[in-house]
Design a protein around this motif. Structure first.
Motif, PDB file in Angstrom:
ATOM      1  N   ALA A   1       8.122  57.977  -7.988  1.00 13.62           N
ATOM      2  CA  ALA A   1       8.932  59.050  -8.580  1.00 13.62           C
ATOM      3  C   ALA A   1      10.009  59.549  -7.634  1.00 13.62           C
ATOM      4  O   ALA A   1      10.990  60.175  -8.072  1.00 13.62           O
ATOM      5  N   GLN A   2       9.860  59.298  -6.343  1.00 17.17           N
ATOM      6  CA  GLN A   2      10.847  59.743  -5.361  1.00 17.17           C
ATOM      7  C   GLN A   2      12.110  58.884  -5.371  1.00 17.17           C
ATOM      8  O   GLN A   2      13.108  59.242  -4.764  1.00 17.17           O
ATOM      9  N   ARG A   3      12.055  57.753  -6.025  1.00 17.23           N
ATOM     10  CA  ARG A   3      13.229  56.881  -6.098  1.00 17.23           C
ATOM     11  C   ARG A   3      14.291  57.490  -7.020  1.00 17.23           C
ATOM     12  O   ARG A   3      13.974  58.231  -7.963  1.00 17.23           O
ATOM     13  N   ASP A   4      15.533  57.118  -6.792  1.00 20.30           N
ATOM     14  CA  ASP A   4      16.620  57.658  -7.631  1.00 20.30           C
ATOM     15  C   ASP A   4      16.895  56.796  -8.860  1.00 20.30           C
ATOM     16  O   ASP A   4      17.764  57.124  -9.662  1.00 20.30           O
ATOM     17  N   ASP A   5      16.145  55.675  -8.997  1.00 22.48           N
ATOM     18  CA  ASP A   5      16.411  54.772 -10.119  1.00 22.48           C
ATOM     19  C   ASP A   5      15.204  54.610 -11.038  1.00 22.48           C
ATOM     20  O   ASP A   5      15.167  53.706 -11.865  1.00 22.48           O
ATOM     21  N   ILE A   6      14.210  55.492 -10.905  1.00 26.43           N
ATOM     22  CA  ILE A   6      12.970  55.336 -11.673  1.00 26.43           C
ATOM     23  C   ILE A   6      12.544  56.665 -12.293  1.00 26.43           C
ATOM     24  O   ILE A   6      12.628  57.723 -11.664  1.00 26.43           O
ATOM     25  N   GLU A   7      12.088  56.600 -13.548  1.00 26.93           N
ATOM     26  CA  GLU A   7      11.374  57.710 -14.169  1.00 26.93           C
ATOM     27  C   GLU A   7       9.917  57.277 -14.321  1.00 26.93           C
ATOM     28  O   GLU A   7       9.634  56.079 -14.462  1.00 26.93           O
ATOM     29  N   VAL A   8       8.988  58.216 -14.279  1.00 24.66           N
ATOM     30  CA  VAL A   8       7.572  57.856 -14.314  1.00 24.66           C
ATOM     31  C   VAL A   8       6.884  58.479 -15.522  1.00 24.66           C
ATOM     32  O   VAL A   8       7.249  59.569 -15.982  1.00 24.66           O
ATOM     33  N   LEU A   9       5.876  57.749 -16.025  1.00 30.87           N
ATOM     34  CA  LEU A   9       5.013  58.239 -17.100  1.00 30.87           C
ATOM     35  C   LEU A   9       3.574  58.183 -16.610  1.00 30.87           C
ATOM     36  O   LEU A   9       3.100  57.139 -16.154  1.00 30.87           O
ATOM     37  N   ASP A  10       2.885  59.307 -16.700  1.00 29.60           N
ATOM     38  CA  ASP A  10       1.512  59.411 -16.203  1.00 29.60           C
ATOM     39  C   ASP A  10       0.533  59.212 -17.355  1.00 29.60           C
ATOM     40  O   ASP A  10       0.347  60.076 -18.209  1.00 29.60           O
ATOM     41  N   GLU A  11      -0.101  58.045 -17.411  1.00 25.80           N
ATOM     42  CA  GLU A  11      -1.098  57.699 -18.419  1.00 25.80           C
ATOM     43  C   GLU A  11      -0.616  57.997 -19.840  1.00 25.80           C
ATOM     44  O   GLU A  11      -1.241  58.776 -20.577  1.00 25.80           O
ATOM     45  N   PRO A  12       0.467  57.367 -20.251  1.00 29.91           N
ATOM     46  CA  PRO A  12       1.005  57.643 -21.593  1.00 29.91           C
ATOM     47  C   PRO A  12       0.087  57.236 -22.728  1.00 29.91           C
ATOM     48  O   PRO A  12       0.252  57.717 -23.859  1.00 29.91           O
ATOM     49  N   LEU A  13      -0.880  56.368 -22.474  1.00 31.16           N
ATOM     50  CA  LEU A  13      -1.794  55.905 -23.527  1.00 31.16           C
ATOM     51  C   LEU A  13      -3.116  56.656 -23.530  1.00 31.16           C
ATOM     52  O   LEU A  13      -4.074  56.254 -24.202  1.00 31.16           O
ATOM     53  N   TYR A  14      -3.191  57.759 -22.783  1.00 28.58           N
ATOM     54  CA  TYR A  14      -4.460  58.473 -22.636  1.00 28.58           C
ATOM     55  C   TYR A  14      -4.938  59.068 -23.962  1.00 28.58           C
ATOM     56  O   TYR A  14      -6.102  58.945 -24.346  1.00 28.58           O
ATOM     57  N   ALA A  15      -4.038  59.717 -24.718  1.00 26.49           N
ATOM     58  CA  ALA A  15      -4.437  60.346 -25.975  1.00 26.49           C
ATOM     59  C   ALA A  15      -4.914  59.287 -26.968  1.00 26.49           C
ATOM     60  O   ALA A  15      -5.879  59.500 -27.715  1.00 26.49           O
ATOM     61  N   ASN A  16      -4.254  58.144 -26.980  1.00 25.02           N
ATOM     62  CA  ASN A  16      -4.688  57.056 -27.856  1.00 25.02           C
ATOM     63  C   ASN A  16      -6.094  56.593 -27.477  1.00 25.02           C
ATOM     64  O   ASN A  16      -6.936  56.329 -28.348  1.00 25.02           O
ATOM     65  N   PHE A  17      -6.366  56.501 -26.173  1.00 24.92           N
ATOM     66  CA  PHE A  17      -7.695  56.118 -25.694  1.00 24.92           C
ATOM     67  C   PHE A  17      -8.752  57.107 -26.175  1.00 24.92           C
ATOM     68  O   PHE A  17      -9.828  56.706 -26.652  1.00 24.92           O
ATOM     69  N   LEU A  18      -8.461  58.405 -26.081  1.00 28.03           N
ATOM     70  CA  LEU A  18      -9.419  59.416 -26.530  1.00 28.03           C
ATOM     71  C   LEU A  18      -9.657  59.316 -28.034  1.00 28.03           C
ATOM     72  O   LEU A  18     -10.788  59.436 -28.514  1.00 28.03           O
ATOM     73  N   ARG A  19      -8.590  59.096 -28.787  1.00 30.02           N
ATOM     74  CA  ARG A  19      -8.715  59.012 -30.252  1.00 30.02           C
ATOM     75  C   ARG A  19      -9.505  57.778 -30.676  1.00 30.02           C
ATOM     76  O   ARG A  19     -10.417  57.865 -31.509  1.00 30.02           O
ATOM     77  N   VAL A  20      -9.200  56.624 -30.076  1.00 28.22           N
ATOM     78  CA  VAL A  20      -9.819  55.372 -30.501  1.00 28.22           C
ATOM     79  C   VAL A  20     -11.275  55.292 -30.079  1.00 28.22           C
ATOM     80  O   VAL A  20     -12.139  54.863 -30.845  1.00 28.22           O
TER      81      VAL A  20
ATOM     82  N   LEU B   1       5.207  45.176  -2.233  1.00 27.62           N
ATOM     83  CA  LEU B   1       5.112  45.366  -3.677  1.00 27.62           C
ATOM     84  C   LEU B   1       6.493  45.329  -4.322  1.00 27.62           C
ATOM     85  O   LEU B   1       6.687  44.681  -5.355  1.00 27.62           O
ATOM     86  N   CYS B   2       7.451  46.020  -3.713  1.00 24.69           N
ATOM     87  CA  CYS B   2       8.819  46.005  -4.244  1.00 24.69           C
ATOM     88  C   CYS B   2       9.385  44.588  -4.251  1.00 24.69           C
ATOM     89  O   CYS B   2      10.075  44.179  -5.201  1.00 24.69           O
ATOM     90  N   GLU B   3       9.084  43.831  -3.208  1.00 25.81           N
ATOM     91  CA  GLU B   3       9.543  42.440  -3.149  1.00 25.81           C
ATOM     92  C   GLU B   3       8.942  41.633  -4.294  1.00 25.81           C
ATOM     93  O   GLU B   3       9.644  40.851  -4.953  1.00 25.81           O
ATOM     94  N   ASP B   4       7.645  41.821  -4.551  1.00 24.14           N
ATOM     95  CA  ASP B   4       6.997  41.089  -5.633  1.00 24.14           C
ATOM     96  C   ASP B   4       7.536  41.496  -7.005  1.00 24.14           C
ATOM     97  O   ASP B   4       7.592  40.680  -7.930  1.00 24.14           O
ATOM     98  N   LEU B   5       7.889  42.774  -7.159  1.00 24.20           N
ATOM     99  CA  LEU B   5       8.426  43.265  -8.430  1.00 24.20           C
ATOM    100  C   LEU B   5       9.918  42.980  -8.574  1.00 24.20           C
ATOM    101  O   LEU B   5      10.510  43.272  -9.615  1.00 24.20           O
ATOM    102  N   ASN B   6      10.502  42.437  -7.510  1.00 25.31           N
ATOM    103  CA  ASN B   6      11.933  42.117  -7.494  1.00 25.31           C
ATOM    104  C   ASN B   6      12.793  43.356  -7.713  1.00 25.31           C
ATOM    105  O   ASN B   6      13.760  43.358  -8.475  1.00 25.31           O
ATOM    106  N   ILE B   7      12.398  44.430  -7.032  1.00 27.54           N
ATOM    107  CA  ILE B   7      13.213  45.643  -7.019  1.00 27.54           C
ATOM    108  C   ILE B   7      13.434  46.025  -5.558  1.00 27.54           C
ATOM    109  O   ILE B   7      12.614  45.713  -4.692  1.00 27.54           O
ATOM    110  N   PRO B   8      14.552  46.675  -5.244  1.00 25.54           N
ATOM    111  CA  PRO B   8      14.804  47.029  -3.849  1.00 25.54           C
ATOM    112  C   PRO B   8      13.859  48.122  -3.367  1.00 25.54           C
ATOM    113  O   PRO B   8      13.511  49.032  -4.124  1.00 25.54           O
ATOM    114  N   PHE B   9      13.427  48.019  -2.113  1.00 18.43           N
ATOM    115  CA  PHE B   9      12.621  49.095  -1.523  1.00 18.43           C
ATOM    116  C   PHE B   9      13.534  50.264  -1.188  1.00 18.43           C
ATOM    117  O   PHE B   9      14.680  50.083  -0.745  1.00 18.43           O
ATOM    118  N   GLN B  10      13.054  51.476  -1.414  1.00 18.52           N
ATOM    119  CA  GLN B  10      13.794  52.684  -1.017  1.00 18.52           C
ATOM    120  C   GLN B  10      12.930  53.509  -0.072  1.00 18.52           C
ATOM    121  O   GLN B  10      11.752  53.752  -0.358  1.00 18.52           O
TER     122      GLN B  10
END
Length: 547
Positions: free
Chosen positions: A25-44, A166-175
């Motif tokens: 989240a500290q990067r200037d090129d990324i937005e983060v989502l914290d467990e976006p599928l959690y409510a679906n998990f609880l419902r299912v 990890l950034c190298e493996d994901l092919n994104i620049p390290f910041q």
């Protein structure tokens, strides 16, 4: 608003996933989502959680709608980081979840995460979700999207190196901003400023749990660890040798007590600063398990503490602490028979390399290595011995009554036996009398009487003492005296004794056939008596509730 590239992080609970999310989240090129599928998990799944209604009221519970509109929806930044818990991937979700975006897996030793589960939910196989991680890895691999795998412990120890890789493996620049402090929201609502460099792992170590569950979790963990990103450059010493087959294949998945915790075999290590590495400075015992009991446990611990005292160890663990470590190890491995323990107590880790015990300021290191291990010799057909040129240590150099780890004297004799293609080698004392073999004590029979060397140069073994008592109980005359090599050559029967090998007939020494070349009647009688005493004596292993 435009199309974004999605990065999926898959992990189990309590594995530094939140800290890693804040780092991205500290990067200037990324937005983060914290467990976006959690409510679906609880419902299912319908699982019970104290905050169930609150989550369902605040989050969208239709998982596929979340996929289309939130996870893969348009965004303002180049990347979107989604922190997922593996068990939240429910069967109702479309294949897009796996097929789209970049994925990586974050693992942590399950034995470290189990204790913290009781604070929220009981630790079950499904709640931990490690099997889900393995399934995700296999499914992504089948899609040709083999995900990088990183370990939470590695991330905590060296976040910069792991994040670079990890950034190298994901092919994104390290910041570098990924290492900057950011605000963490604690459960009490307070904001705490921390960096990835300061994030620690909590939860402790579980001593033992359901044996099937713990073994299954560790097996999955080892599978995932084998897929971890390889960051080590080729060794200047040449290519690594392939893993050899084990004498007992079941020992590949054992758990070992190392220091103060149970860890998988491949993770069981001591520091390069430990005294056992620096100078073989440790004491050890061999213990055998029969019918749910540790045979002669108290006697072995007596000798361990005597050795530690003679070696002037400081901060030695208590007898009860060592027993507890032994019992936890046996329970975790489900070992209650046909197994052997190599119990090691080192002087401990040093603050700097060197010989002096003044550098040992951490206290002793305890190792409980339990293996499935039948007796290591042929106790039915018998073995052959040769006499080594290497002499047994004299008390003038180091007393054999200290059961120490510096075994080079014995190893040199064993090498001679290996070269001669026999099982072991007899070692003589400085005057040429028989002392013992490189690994066992030794007895001989002549005209119905039993003889064994004095324990002046040899180790006064626990099994040796047991057999000496049995010889007397079985109505044989026992002599403990100096015995020459020629007497052993001319003996009617010879056997060796030791915890690892029990009572082993010797049929040949230095090319001389012993007696008629068959296992003798006295040997068989003592073997039978020894088997009887091991069947119903020893310290009972307390079973854990889930063992």
């Amino acid at each position: 608003m435009g199309e974004v590239e999605v990065i999926h992080s898959w992990s189990t609970p309590r594995s530094l996933s939140t800290s890693l999310m804040y780092s991205f989240a500290q990067r200037d090129d990324i937005e983060v989502l914290d467990e976006p599928l959690y409510a679906n998990f609880l419902r299912v799944t319908g699982v019970e959680r104290p905050y169930l209604n609150e989550v369902l009221s605040k989050m969208e519970s239709d998982g596929n709608q979340v996929l289309n509109e939130v996870i893969f929806g348009p965004g303002e930044k180049k990347y979107r980081y989604c922190k997922h818990i593996a068990k939240q991937r429910t069967p109702d979700l479309t294949a897009d979840l796996m097929k789209r975006g970049k994925h990586f897996i974050l693992i942590r030793n399950p034995l470290h995460t189990l204790p913290s589960f009781d604070k929220v939910v009981p630790p079950s196989f499904s709640e931990i979700g490690l099997a889900g991680l393995a399934s995700i890895y296999c499914e992504l691999s089948e899609l040709g999207k083999i995900p990088p795998v990183i370990d939470a412990e590695d991330l905590q120890k060296d976040p910069e190196a792991v994040l670079h890789g990890l950034c190298e493996d994901l092919n994104i620049p390290f910041q570098a901003s990924m290492l900057r402090p950011s605000y963490f929201i604690r459960k009490d609502g307070k904001r705490v400023l921390k960096s990835m460099m300061e994030c620690g792992l909590h939860g402790g170590t579980v001593a033992c749990t359901n044996q099937l569950v713990s073994q299954s979790l560790v097996n999955i963990q080892q599978m995932l660890r084998s897929k971890m990103r390889k960051t080590v450059h080729p060794s200047p010493l040449g290519p690594l040798l392939p893993d050899p087959p084990l004498p007992v294949p079941e020992n590949e998945k054992i758990l070992v007590w190392s220091g103060d915790e149970l860890v998988p075999r491949n993770d069981a290590k001591v520091s390069v600063f430990d005294s056992v590495v620096q100078g073989g400075d440790a004491a050890w015992e061999g213990l055998r398990i029969y019918n749910g009991r540790v045979f002669k446990l108290e006697e072995h611990l007596d000798r361990l503490f005597d050795s530690a005292k003679a070696l002037a160890f400081a901060n030695v663990p208590s007898r009860e602490a060592i027993k507890e470590a032994i019992f936890k190890t046996l329970n975790a491995n489900g070992m209650f028979s046909n197994s052997h323990i190599r119990l090691t107590l080192t002087r401990g880790k040093k603050v700097t390399s060197g010989m002096s015990p003044e550098f040992n300021l951490y206290g002793c290191t305890l190792i409980v290595l339990a293996e499935w291990k039948p007796p290591v010799y042929d106790n039915t057909g018998g073995i052959k011995l040769i006499t080594a040129t290497t002499r047994r240590n004299s008390p003038n150099s180091i007393d054999s009554k200290i059961h120490h780890n510096n075994l080079i004297n014995n190893i040199l004799a064993k090498i001679e036996g290996n070269v001669a293609q026999v099982e072991d080698a007899i070692m003589l004392d400085k005057d040429g009398f028989v002392s013992e073999t490189n690994a066992t004590n030794i007895f001989m029979v002549k005209k119905g009487q039993v003889f064994t060397p004095h324990a002046d140069y040899c180790l006064p073994g626990i099994t040796r003492a047991t057999v000496m008592d049995l010889v007397v109980k079985e109505k044989f005359v026992l002599h403990e005296r100096r015995i020459s090599l020629s007497e052993f050559h001319a003996a009617d029967e010879v056997w060796t004794t030791g915890t690892m090998g029990e009572i082993t007939p010797v049929l040949m020494i230095d090319g001389r056939i012993i007696g008629d070349g068959k296992v003798g009647p006295v040997t068989k009688q003592i073997q039978h008596a020894y088997k009887a005493i091991t069947e119903d004596s020893g310290v009972l292993i307390p079973r854990s509730e889930m063992a």
